[in-house]
Scaffold this motif. Structure first.
Motif, mmCIF file in Angstrom:
data_model
loop_
_atom_site.group_PDB
_atom_site.id
_atom_site.type_symbol
_atom_site.label_atom_id
_atom_site.label_comp_id
_atom_site.label_asym_id
_atom_site.label_seq_id
_atom_site.Cartn_x
_atom_site.Cartn_y
_atom_site.Cartn_z
ATOM 1 N N ASP A 2 26.770 -18.863 -12.984
ATOM 2 C CA ASP A 2 27.638 -18.994 -14.196
ATOM 3 C C ASP A 2 26.776 -18.937 -15.597
ATOM 4 O O ASP A 2 27.006 -18.407 -16.651
ATOM 5 C CB ASP A 2 28.608 -19.949 -14.453
ATOM 6 C CG ASP A 2 29.544 -19.608 -13.218
ATOM 7 O OD1 ASP A 2 29.875 -18.511 -12.689
ATOM 8 O OD2 ASP A 2 30.471 -20.580 -12.840
ATOM 9 N N TRP A 3 25.771 -19.739 -15.197
ATOM 10 C CA TRP A 3 24.487 -20.037 -16.373
ATOM 11 C C TRP A 3 23.546 -19.283 -16.466
ATOM 12 O O TRP A 3 22.783 -19.175 -17.708
ATOM 13 C CB TRP A 3 24.203 -21.391 -16.203
ATOM 14 C CG TRP A 3 25.118 -22.502 -16.445
ATOM 15 C CD1 TRP A 3 25.898 -23.255 -15.482
ATOM 16 C CD2 TRP A 3 25.621 -23.095 -17.678
ATOM 17 N NE1 TRP A 3 26.788 -24.172 -16.011
ATOM 18 C CE2 TRP A 3 26.573 -24.127 -17.165
ATOM 19 C CE3 TRP A 3 25.098 -22.830 -18.837
ATOM 20 C CZ2 TRP A 3 27.301 -24.836 -18.317
ATOM 21 C CZ3 TRP A 3 25.935 -23.731 -19.860
ATOM 22 C CH2 TRP A 3 26.895 -24.437 -19.895
ATOM 23 N N SER A 4 23.493 -18.360 -15.708
ATOM 24 C CA SER A 4 22.266 -17.374 -15.944
ATOM 25 C C SER A 4 22.230 -16.582 -17.085
ATOM 26 O O SER A 4 21.212 -16.366 -17.955
ATOM 27 C CB SER A 4 21.973 -16.400 -14.592
ATOM 28 O OG SER A 4 23.278 -15.575 -14.420
ATOM 29 N N GLU A 9 19.801 -15.613 -22.393
ATOM 30 C CA GLU A 9 20.004 -15.363 -23.806
ATOM 31 C C GLU A 9 19.370 -16.366 -24.583
ATOM 32 O O GLU A 9 18.415 -16.056 -25.655
ATOM 33 C CB GLU A 9 21.430 -15.182 -24.365
ATOM 34 C CG GLU A 9 21.501 -14.850 -25.759
ATOM 35 C CD GLU A 9 20.984 -13.721 -26.226
ATOM 36 O OE1 GLU A 9 20.565 -13.388 -27.259
ATOM 37 O OE2 GLU A 9 20.970 -12.659 -25.209
ATOM 38 N N MET A 10 19.487 -17.646 -24.244
ATOM 39 C CA MET A 10 18.776 -18.709 -24.975
ATOM 40 C C MET A 10 17.229 -18.580 -24.773
ATOM 41 O O MET A 10 16.365 -18.849 -25.745
ATOM 42 C CB MET A 10 19.181 -20.130 -24.271
ATOM 43 C CG MET A 10 20.391 -20.724 -24.389
ATOM 44 S SD MET A 10 21.077 -21.933 -23.782
ATOM 45 C CE MET A 10 19.943 -23.278 -24.102
#
Length: 193
Positions: A2-4, A9-10
């Motif tokens: 879910d965080w990929s 982007e960060m």
């Protein structure tokens, strides 16, 4: 998983910010320094490195076609890292604004006037006449959305103009929308020895 997406982007934004800070620091140094140490810099190996960087940027299934013409034995009085930055900025812009499989011609030769002329010509998207006078302004973008997507900081041509001015040279430009762009850097040239 879910965080990929957000983490990717960060990371991209962090890389962009680092590039922006580095370009701002480079520009600040150029504006504050009176004159750098100058040496005779052989042009041929320097431009071959520039072309290699441009080719790396031109990745993917369809690549740009490069034509290179460098006068043997040509040397320019300057600072190698500054010449590399100047030459690379123009070559990288040609790749960024020329859809593959476009042509990019990189040339550096001695002119009849006794100056060294470095030219980068592309078959890219071109530049409208009304944008040309502002191209070397900080953060000026002809196509704001596209250059940001391509990773540009909007400082490359401003840095290029400062470098050319430090070497008592001139920056020339010919372009038209849909017909490509040619940048020419004309640098005074004294023969060493």
């Amino acid at each position: 998983a879910d965080w990929s997406g957000p983490l990717g982007e960060m990371r991209n934004q962090s890389i962009r910010m680092e590039s922006l800070v580095n370009d701002m620091l480079k520009l600040a140094r150029l504006e504050s320094e009176v004159q750098s140490r100058h040496d005779w810099v052989p042009v041929h190996p320097l431009i071959l490195r520039v072309v290699e960087e441009a080719r790396l940027l031109s990745s993917g299934p369809v690549k740009h076609h490069f034509e290179v013409d460098i006068e043997d034995g040509l040397q320019i009085l300057g600072v190698e890292i500054e010449l590399m930055s100047l030459f690379t900025n123009l070559a990288v812009n040609a790749v960024r604004y020329t859809p593959p499989p476009g042509n990019i011609r990189i040339r550096c030769r001695r002119a009849a006037s006794g100056a060294a002329v470095y030219a980068v010509a592309d078959t890219g998207i071109g530049i409208a006449q009304e944008d040309i006078p502002r191209l070397t302004e900080r953060f000026y973008r002809v196509d704001k959305g596209r250059s940001r997507d391509e990773g540009g900081t909007g400082l490359g041509l401003s840095i290029t103009r400062h470098l050319v001015n430090r070497m008592d040279g001139t920056l020339e430009l010919e372009s038209a929308p849909g017909e490509g762009t040619t940048f020419r850097v004309v640098l005074p040239l004294d023969v060493p020895g």
